[in-house]
Design a protein around this motif. Structure first.
Motif, PDB file in Angstrom:
ATOM      1  N   UNK A 278       0.894  -1.253   0.007  1.00 38.88           N
ATOM      2  CA  UNK A 278       0.042   0.086   0.012  1.00 38.88           C
ATOM      3  C   UNK A 278       0.856   1.261  -0.094  1.00 38.88           C
ATOM      4  N   UNK A 279       1.256   1.648  -1.331  1.00 41.01           N
ATOM      5  CA  UNK A 279       2.033   2.822  -1.376  1.00 41.01           C
ATOM      6  C   UNK A 279       1.574   3.763  -2.747  1.00 41.01           C
ATOM      7  N   UNK A 280       2.025   4.886  -2.867  1.00 42.28           N
ATOM      8  CA  UNK A 280       1.745   5.963  -3.870  1.00 42.28           C
ATOM      9  C   UNK A 280       2.806   6.346  -4.346  1.00 42.28           C
TER      10      UNK A 280
ATOM     11  N   UNK B 151       4.588   2.129 -12.283  1.00 41.37           N
ATOM     12  CA  UNK B 151       3.702   1.213 -12.471  1.00 41.37           C
ATOM     13  C   UNK B 151       3.594  -0.002 -11.264  1.00 41.37           C
ATOM     14  N   UNK B 152       4.389   0.135 -10.129  1.00 39.76           N
ATOM     15  CA  UNK B 152       4.451  -0.809  -9.185  1.00 39.76           C
ATOM     16  C   UNK B 152       3.687  -0.387  -8.099  1.00 39.76           C
ATOM     17  N   UNK B 153       3.269   0.924  -8.023  1.00 35.08           N
ATOM     18  CA  UNK B 153       2.568   1.514  -6.903  1.00 35.08           C
ATOM     19  C   UNK B 153       1.158   1.054  -6.912  1.00 35.08           C
ATOM     20  N   UNK B 154       0.876   1.084  -5.767  1.00 34.64           N
ATOM     21  CA  UNK B 154      -0.753   1.021  -5.745  1.00 34.64           C
ATOM     22  C   UNK B 154      -1.662   1.839  -6.208  1.00 34.64           C
ATOM     23  N   UNK B 155      -1.169   3.285  -5.999  1.00 35.06           N
ATOM     24  CA  UNK B 155      -1.917   4.412  -6.656  1.00 35.06           C
ATOM     25  C   UNK B 155      -0.862   5.281  -7.249  1.00 35.06           C
ATOM     26  N   UNK B 156      -1.084   5.343  -8.477  1.00 37.48           N
ATOM     27  CA  UNK B 156      -0.221   5.887  -9.560  1.00 37.48           C
ATOM     28  C   UNK B 156      -0.711   7.336 -10.062  1.00 37.48           C
ATOM     29  N   UNK B 157      -0.001   8.503  -9.849  1.00 35.91           N
ATOM     30  CA  UNK B 157      -0.473   9.744 -10.249  1.00 35.91           C
ATOM     31  C   UNK B 157       0.176  10.179 -11.736  1.00 35.91           C
ATOM     32  N   UNK B 158      -0.898  10.213 -12.530  1.00 35.54           N
ATOM     33  CA  UNK B 158      -0.386  10.747 -13.827  1.00 35.54           C
ATOM     34  C   UNK B 158      -0.703  12.186 -13.823  1.00 35.54           C
ATOM     35  N   UNK B 159       0.308  12.794 -14.485  1.00 35.31           N
ATOM     36  CA  UNK B 159       0.080  14.319 -14.892  1.00 35.31           C
ATOM     37  C   UNK B 159       1.349  14.821 -13.974  1.00 35.31           C
TER      38      UNK B 159
END
Length: 505
Positions: free
Chosen positions: A368-370, A375-383
């Motif tokens: 559980x990380x971001x 692409x390996x993180x649970x939550x990925x921020x795009x932008x």
């Protein structure tokens, strides 16, 4: 089509006279859309309208109505067996049969009663792959006009309403991986038919391509007939794909769609899966949204939810910021997703089959990380800074997830983070698989335990829905564990999962 389409058809045994108006179940917009639907049915000369209700598994259940019967249902609703809510993924009855409250403590569920389906005119489509046939989603109600509390579409509407109270709306982009295979035989054998609660032998298939040339143009061109038929079918039903890509496994493809408003995105997921399966079947192929088919050299499939919150009045994306990766509101939303990730896992990964992919270096998250574009993180921020399209990607779910429950779970968790002013831990820099962060549930059993103990989702969704899902999944796990005991070294698991999920999803 007869002139009776202009008004209610008498004597068809559909619903209860005036049910929709009596209980105020259509908005002004839906009433206006209903007239246009009637016109479309008449002009297209439709012979059948598929009245769809999406069950607890995210599977469409249907009643095929004549044009006249369907028009009647726009005013009266349509009777439909409420027994579907007592069925597990093997179509076996999992609660105590005929127990008071249906075994769920819901008074209206006693005795396997009918529910009344109310069509949503905004979802009407003419199916390009079926002869003179329409398709429409519906919402289930009890005969007293109360909404069915186990219905995921109604739950998502309520969560979206909570957003609207804050002047916000969710936009979601669908990204789904799936497999296309070829059945080894054209006919169905008796050992494949099974019985309620015990599916028959899994469909035997052959690969449609060699696989393992990621994004290969020539490999995907090798089954261009299927890809182009899927593309055209999706365009023709009104959900044009944004992209189609060749994935890792043999016959594995990924399809993405442009962002849609929250309810429309979940509705599109149902129409998308139905359309792909139907088109492939007509080509003599089999499409599956099962996460990880137990077939040689197959790789897991994921489903990634891209989401952002927009101000209703201005249309401004509240996750975007001119100077940092993610706005303070976006960070709080991420904090809520991370805080509730373990207890929301059942909503995104409802099958036993999904959890083996949560392992290091699998391109699926394992903890559980971001982070940013990782692409390996649970939550990925795009932008990022200055990008008005900045959004959050939740990489937890499998393609078989019920989209209504999954979107509702994300909204509830994210809103909790916003309301609490929560702050997430620092984003991961580098390798997320070695991050000091809690692991995701490693099995469906672990995830069900987390949901059962979740004070948060019990408060957000109510005890009846949570207890219902826990009961259903525990019954599924009991059958799964029994199959594992029957096979040497636990090999019965894969056989059981193929029988349970490969054709269903």
């Amino acid at each position: 089509m007869s002139d009776r389409l202009a008004g209610r058809s008498a004597g068809l045994g559909v619903g209860s006279s005036g049910f929709v108006a009596t209980h105020g179940l259509h908005s002004d917009a839906q009433r206006a859309a209903a007239g246009e639907v009637v016109r479309q049915i008449r002009d297209a000369g439709l012979r059948t309208v598929r009245l769809i209700v999406v069950d607890q598994h995210g599977i469409p259940r249907a009643k095929y109505l004549s044009g006249d019967a369907f028009v009647s249902s726009l005013e009266n609703g349509s009777d439909f067996s409420g027994a579907i809510y007592s069925l597990d993924t093997a179509n076996g009855v999992f609660p105590p049969a005929f127990a008071a409250g249906g075994g769920f403590g819901i008074e209206e569920m006693t005795g396997f009663p009918d529910v009344t389906l109310v069509p949503d005119p905004a979802t009407f489509r003419v199916l390009p792959f079926a002869d003179r046939t329409g398709w429409i989603l519906s919402d289930p109600y009890f005969s007293n006009g109360k909404p069915m509390p186990l219905d995921g579409r109604g739950l998502l509407r309520r969560e979206l309403a909570r957003l609207a109270e804050r002047g916000l709306e969710l936009y979601a982009g669908i990204e789904v991986e799936l497999y296309v295979t070829r059945p080894a035989a054209a006919s169905t054998r008796f050992d494949e038919t099974g019985q309620p609660g015990a599916p028959g032998k899994a469909l035997e298939v052959e690969p449609i391509e060699r696989g393992y040339q990621f994004l290969s143009d020539s490999r995907m061109d090798g089954f261009a007939e299927a890809v182009e038929a899927i593309r055209d079918g999706l365009v023709d039903v009104g959900i044009p794909p944004r992209s189609i890509e060749n994935e890792w496994g043999p016959g594995q493809i990924e399809i993405t769609f442009s962002p849609m408003e929250g309810l429309a995105a979940a509705d599109a997921m149902i129409l998308f899966r139905s359309t792909v399966k139907a088109i492939c079947a007509r080509l003599g192929l089999h499409a599956t949204f099962m996460c990880w088919p137990a077939l040689p050299n197959f790789f897991p499939s994921g489903s990634h939810l891209h989401q952002s919150l927009l101000e209703i009045e201005s249309g401004r994306n509240v996750f975007a910021d001119d100077s940092v990766l993610l706005s303070p509101t976006g960070r709080r939303f991420v904090a809520g997703l991370l805080d509730h990730a373990r207890e929301m896992a059942v909503f995104g990964d409802p099958t036993t089959n999904a959890y083996a992919r949560f392992r290091p270096y699998s391109f699926a998250p394992d903890r559980i990380c971001w982070g940013g574009d990782n692409r390996g993180a649970l939550i990925r921020v795009q932008g990022g800074p200055g990008d008005a399209g900045t959004h959050i990607e939740n990489r937890l779910s499998e393609p078989a997830a019920n989209p209504y429950l999954w979107l509702a779970a994300n909204i509830a968790a994210g809103l909790d983070g916003i309301d609490r002013g929560a702050d997430p831990p620092d984003p991961v820099e580098g390798d997320p698989y070695v991050a000091d962060a809690p692991l995701l549930p490693q099995s469906l059993a672990e995830a069900v335990d987390e949901l059962e103990q979740s004070a948060f989702y019990r408060a957000a969704f109510g005890d009846p829905l949570v207890d219902y899902l826990v009961m259903m999944k525990r019954a599924e796990l009991e059958r799964y564990n029994k199959a594992a005991e029957d096979g040497p070294d636990g090999s019965g698991r894969s056989d059981w999962e193929m029988r349970e999920y490969f054709e269903l999803y």
